[in-house]
Motif scaffolding. Structure first.
Motif: not given
Length: 104
Positions: A41-43, A47-48, A86-90
């Protein structure tokens, strides 16, 4: 108090020496599926999008109100910005390198 630490230390040594006795042979199967859902969900695409919007809102708030922001609110904005970054970078790292190693 010393007696407690002695007992704790001996329990740690026994569990390190005999992992089967410590029931350390199994995995974390009960917790892996919910954690994978949260990570996806986050990545994922939602999430993005949320992380980009959160970074934009935090950045605009910093720019427009940099003199009026108190210490606690500034800290909160920094934490939200960091988590969204952090979520966007991953997700960017996954798209560029097709690598799915250790993720936050």
């Amino acid at each position: 108090m010393k007696k407690f630490f002695k007992r704790l230390g001996s329990a740690v040594l026994v569990s390190l020496g005999f992992p089967r006795m410590a029931r350390a042979s199994g995995g974390i199967g009960d917790f892996s599926m919910p954690l994978e859902k949260v990570m996806n969900t986050i990545t994922g695409p939602a999430g993005k999008t949320i992380s980009i919007v959160a970074m934009a809102i935090c950045g605009l708030t910093f720019i427009w109100n940099k003199d009026d922001i108190s210490g606690g609110f500034k800290l909160l904005l920094g934490v939200v910005f960091g988590i969204s970054f952090i979520a966007f970078a991953s997700s960017i790292v996954n798209n560029i390198f097709s690598f799915s190693g250790a993720m936050v």
